[in-house]
Scaffold this active site. Structure first.
Site: not given
Length: 232
Positions: A170, A201
Protein backbone atom coordinates in the site's frame (compact mmCIF):
# COMPACT_ATOMS: atom_id res chain seq x y z
CA UNK A 1 -33.95 0.32 -7.03
CA UNK A 2 -31.79 3.32 -6.19
CA UNK A 3 -32.50 6.87 -5.08
CA UNK A 4 -30.97 9.89 -3.38
CA UNK A 5 -32.34 10.74 0.05
CA UNK A 6 -31.75 13.21 2.86
CA UNK A 7 -30.63 12.17 6.35
CA UNK A 8 -30.73 14.36 9.44
CA UNK A 9 -27.58 14.96 11.44
CA UNK A 10 -27.47 13.63 15.00
CA UNK A 11 -28.15 17.14 16.28
CA UNK A 12 -31.10 17.48 13.90
CA UNK A 13 -30.06 20.95 12.76
CA UNK A 14 -29.08 20.00 9.18
CA UNK A 15 -29.57 17.35 6.50
CA UNK A 16 -27.10 15.66 4.15
CA UNK A 17 -27.62 13.61 1.02
CA UNK A 18 -27.07 9.87 0.68
CA UNK A 19 -27.29 7.34 -2.15
CA UNK A 20 -29.53 4.38 -1.35
CA UNK A 21 -29.79 1.06 -3.20
CA UNK A 22 -32.68 -1.18 -2.20
CA UNK A 23 -33.01 -4.93 -2.78
CA UNK A 24 -35.88 -6.36 -4.80
CA UNK A 25 -37.41 -7.90 -1.67
CA UNK A 26 -37.46 -7.06 2.03
CA UNK A 27 -33.86 -6.31 3.11
CA UNK A 28 -32.25 -8.84 5.41
CA UNK A 29 -30.16 -6.06 6.99
CA UNK A 30 -28.59 -2.72 6.10
CA UNK A 31 -25.01 -1.71 5.29
CA UNK A 32 -23.55 1.79 5.33
CA UNK A 33 -20.99 2.22 2.53
CA UNK A 34 -18.29 4.72 3.51
CA UNK A 35 -16.74 6.68 0.66
CA UNK A 36 -13.14 7.07 -0.39
CA UNK A 37 -11.62 10.54 -0.73
CA UNK A 38 -13.32 10.75 -4.13
CA UNK A 39 -16.83 11.26 -2.79
CA UNK A 40 -19.90 9.18 -3.53
CA UNK A 41 -18.77 8.49 -7.07
CA UNK A 42 -19.72 5.79 -9.58
CA UNK A 43 -17.56 3.21 -7.83
CA UNK A 44 -19.15 3.75 -4.42
CA UNK A 45 -22.63 3.70 -5.95
CA UNK A 46 -21.74 0.40 -7.62
CA UNK A 47 -20.66 -1.01 -4.24
CA UNK A 48 -24.13 -0.11 -2.95
CA UNK A 49 -25.85 -1.65 -5.96
CA UNK A 50 -23.97 -4.93 -5.51
CA UNK A 51 -24.89 -5.10 -1.83
CA UNK A 52 -28.53 -4.54 -2.76
CA UNK A 53 -28.23 -7.46 -5.18
CA UNK A 54 -27.13 -9.53 -2.16
CA UNK A 55 -30.29 -8.55 -0.28
CA UNK A 56 -29.13 -5.59 1.79
CA UNK A 57 -30.36 -2.04 2.02
CA UNK A 58 -27.17 -0.14 1.15
CA UNK A 59 -26.66 3.55 1.85
CA UNK A 60 -23.66 5.78 1.09
CA UNK A 61 -23.76 9.15 2.88
CA UNK A 62 -22.08 12.20 1.33
CA UNK A 63 -19.53 12.80 4.08
CA UNK A 64 -17.93 15.81 2.40
CA UNK A 65 -21.19 17.79 2.41
CA UNK A 66 -20.00 20.34 4.96
CA UNK A 67 -17.17 21.35 2.61
CA UNK A 68 -18.97 20.93 -0.72
CA UNK A 69 -21.99 18.71 -1.40
CA UNK A 70 -21.92 16.22 -4.24
CA UNK A 71 -18.18 15.82 -4.81
CA UNK A 72 -17.43 13.06 -7.35
CA UNK A 73 -13.84 12.50 -8.46
CA UNK A 74 -11.89 9.95 -10.53
CA UNK A 75 -8.62 8.63 -9.02
CA UNK A 76 -7.27 7.81 -12.49
CA UNK A 77 -7.30 11.50 -13.45
CA UNK A 78 -4.29 13.14 -11.79
CA UNK A 79 -5.77 16.61 -11.13
CA UNK A 80 -8.83 14.95 -9.57
CA UNK A 81 -6.59 12.76 -7.40
CA UNK A 82 -4.84 15.90 -6.14
CA UNK A 83 -8.19 17.59 -5.51
CA UNK A 84 -9.32 14.53 -3.53
CA UNK A 85 -6.19 14.67 -1.37
CA UNK A 86 -6.89 18.35 -0.70
CA UNK A 87 -10.44 17.55 0.41
CA UNK A 88 -9.16 14.81 2.71
CA UNK A 89 -6.82 17.31 4.36
CA UNK A 90 -9.73 19.63 5.13
CA UNK A 91 -12.18 16.93 6.20
CA UNK A 92 -13.25 16.71 9.86
CA UNK A 93 -13.15 12.95 10.51
CA UNK A 94 -14.88 13.17 13.88
CA UNK A 95 -17.82 14.95 12.24
CA UNK A 96 -17.74 12.31 9.52
CA UNK A 97 -18.11 9.48 12.02
CA UNK A 98 -21.05 11.28 13.61
CA UNK A 99 -22.67 11.47 10.16
CA UNK A 100 -22.04 7.75 9.74
CA UNK A 101 -23.69 7.20 13.12
CA UNK A 102 -26.68 9.25 11.94
CA UNK A 103 -26.81 7.08 8.80
CA UNK A 104 -26.74 3.90 10.91
CA UNK A 105 -29.62 5.31 12.96
CA UNK A 106 -31.57 6.08 9.77
CA UNK A 107 -30.92 2.58 8.40
CA UNK A 108 -32.13 0.90 11.61
CA UNK A 109 -35.35 2.88 11.48
CA UNK A 110 -35.76 2.29 7.73
CA UNK A 111 -35.45 -1.50 8.15
CA UNK A 112 -37.63 -1.68 11.26
CA UNK A 113 -34.77 -2.36 13.64
CA UNK A 114 -32.74 -4.88 11.65
CA UNK A 115 -28.98 -5.14 12.02
CA UNK A 116 -26.77 -2.51 10.37
CA UNK A 117 -23.17 -2.97 9.31
CA UNK A 118 -20.64 -0.72 7.62
CA UNK A 119 -17.94 -1.06 4.98
CA UNK A 120 -15.44 1.60 3.98
CA UNK A 121 -12.59 2.13 1.55
CA UNK A 122 -9.37 4.19 1.81
CA UNK A 123 -10.31 7.16 4.03
CA UNK A 124 -13.54 5.21 4.46
CA UNK A 125 -11.49 2.27 5.72
CA UNK A 126 -10.09 4.47 8.48
CA UNK A 127 -13.58 5.78 9.19
CA UNK A 128 -14.82 2.17 9.29
CA UNK A 129 -12.34 1.43 12.09
CA UNK A 130 -13.52 4.56 13.91
CA UNK A 131 -17.12 3.47 13.30
CA UNK A 132 -16.40 0.08 14.89
CA UNK A 133 -14.97 1.85 17.95
CA UNK A 134 -17.46 4.70 18.28
CA UNK A 135 -20.85 3.47 17.06
CA UNK A 136 -23.19 0.49 17.45
CA UNK A 137 -22.46 -0.91 13.98
CA UNK A 138 -23.16 -4.64 14.20
CA UNK A 139 -20.29 -5.65 11.89
CA UNK A 140 -17.72 -3.47 10.14
CA UNK A 141 -15.20 -3.88 7.30
CA UNK A 142 -12.36 -1.58 6.26
CA UNK A 143 -10.46 -1.86 2.98
CA UNK A 144 -6.93 -0.37 2.85
CA UNK A 145 -7.57 1.81 5.89
CA UNK A 146 -5.08 4.64 6.37
CA UNK A 147 -3.60 5.78 9.67
CA UNK A 148 -5.07 3.08 11.90
CA UNK A 149 -1.84 2.99 13.89
CA UNK A 150 -2.79 6.44 15.22
CA UNK A 151 -6.13 5.07 16.45
CA UNK A 152 -5.10 1.88 18.24
CA UNK A 153 -5.87 3.51 21.60
CA UNK A 154 -9.56 3.15 20.61
CA UNK A 155 -9.41 -0.60 20.05
CA UNK A 156 -10.80 -1.50 23.48
CA UNK A 157 -14.07 0.19 22.50
CA UNK A 158 -14.60 -2.20 19.56
CA UNK A 159 -17.46 -4.43 20.74
CA UNK A 160 -18.65 -5.99 17.47
CA UNK A 161 -16.79 -7.88 14.72
CA UNK A 162 -14.33 -5.99 12.50
CA UNK A 163 -12.38 -7.01 9.39
CA UNK A 164 -9.51 -5.00 7.90
CA UNK A 165 -8.23 -5.85 4.41
CA UNK A 166 -4.55 -4.84 4.14
CA UNK A 167 -2.62 -4.68 0.84
CA UNK A 168 1.04 -5.32 1.68
CA UNK A 169 2.38 -2.82 -0.90
CA UNK A 170 0.00 0.00 0.00
CA UNK A 171 1.51 3.29 -1.16
CA UNK A 172 -0.33 5.12 1.63
CA UNK A 173 0.32 2.62 4.46
CA UNK A 174 3.95 1.61 4.91
CA UNK A 175 5.25 -1.69 6.26
CA UNK A 176 5.90 -0.27 9.72
CA UNK A 177 2.31 0.92 9.98
CA UNK A 178 1.02 -2.45 8.80
CA UNK A 179 3.13 -4.13 11.49
CA UNK A 180 1.70 -1.84 14.17
CA UNK A 181 -1.82 -2.69 12.99
CA UNK A 182 -1.09 -6.41 13.35
CA UNK A 183 0.62 -5.99 16.71
CA UNK A 184 -2.27 -3.94 18.02
CA UNK A 185 -5.19 -5.90 16.62
CA UNK A 186 -4.24 -9.53 15.91
CA UNK A 187 -4.99 -10.51 19.50
CA UNK A 188 -8.21 -8.48 19.69
CA UNK A 189 -11.14 -10.91 20.06
CA UNK A 190 -13.36 -8.99 17.62
CA UNK A 191 -10.88 -8.10 14.85
CA UNK A 192 -9.57 -10.07 11.87
CA UNK A 193 -6.84 -8.72 9.58
CA UNK A 194 -6.24 -10.12 6.10
CA UNK A 195 -3.06 -9.37 4.14
CA UNK A 196 -3.01 -9.24 0.34
CA UNK A 197 0.52 -9.88 -0.84
CA UNK A 198 1.82 -7.54 -3.52
CA UNK A 199 -1.38 -5.51 -3.64
CA UNK A 200 -1.50 -1.71 -3.61
CA UNK A 201 -4.04 0.76 -2.28
CA UNK A 202 -7.37 0.61 -4.07
CA UNK A 203 -7.08 -2.97 -5.33
CA UNK A 204 -10.79 -3.65 -4.73
CA UNK A 205 -12.15 -0.57 -6.47
CA UNK A 206 -15.04 -1.25 -8.84
CA UNK A 207 -13.65 0.73 -11.77
CA UNK A 208 -10.32 1.97 -13.05
CA UNK A 209 -6.65 1.12 -13.12
CA UNK A 210 -6.21 0.27 -9.45
CA UNK A 211 -8.40 -2.86 -9.47
CA UNK A 212 -6.93 -6.35 -9.19
CA UNK A 213 -9.66 -8.81 -10.12
CA UNK A 214 -8.39 -11.88 -8.24
CA UNK A 215 -7.69 -10.14 -4.94
CA UNK A 216 -10.76 -7.92 -5.16
CA UNK A 217 -12.91 -11.03 -5.57
CA UNK A 218 -11.19 -12.72 -2.63
CA UNK A 219 -11.64 -9.71 -0.33
CA UNK A 220 -15.23 -9.21 -1.40
CA UNK A 221 -16.00 -12.90 -0.82
CA UNK A 222 -14.61 -12.64 2.70
CA UNK A 223 -16.66 -9.51 3.26
CA UNK A 224 -19.84 -11.13 1.93
CA UNK A 225 -19.37 -14.20 4.16
CA UNK A 226 -18.65 -11.95 7.16
CA UNK A 227 -21.82 -9.92 6.68
CA UNK A 228 -23.86 -13.06 6.06
CA UNK A 229 -22.63 -14.42 9.40
CA UNK A 230 -23.01 -11.28 11.49
CA UNK A 231 -25.90 -9.37 9.90
CA UNK A 232 -28.32 -11.86 8.40
Amino acid sequence: MSENISISTLSGDADFKAYVARPADEPKAAIVVIQEIFGVNAGIRRKCDKLAEQGYLAVAPDLFWRMQPGIELDPDIEPEMQEALDWMGKFDQDEGVRDIEATIKWAREETGGKKVGAVGYCLGGRLAYMTAARTDSDATVGYYAVGVDELLREKDAIANPLILHIPTEDGFVDKETQQKMHEGLDSHPKSTLYDYEGMDHGFATEFGQRRNEENADLADKRTADFFETHLA
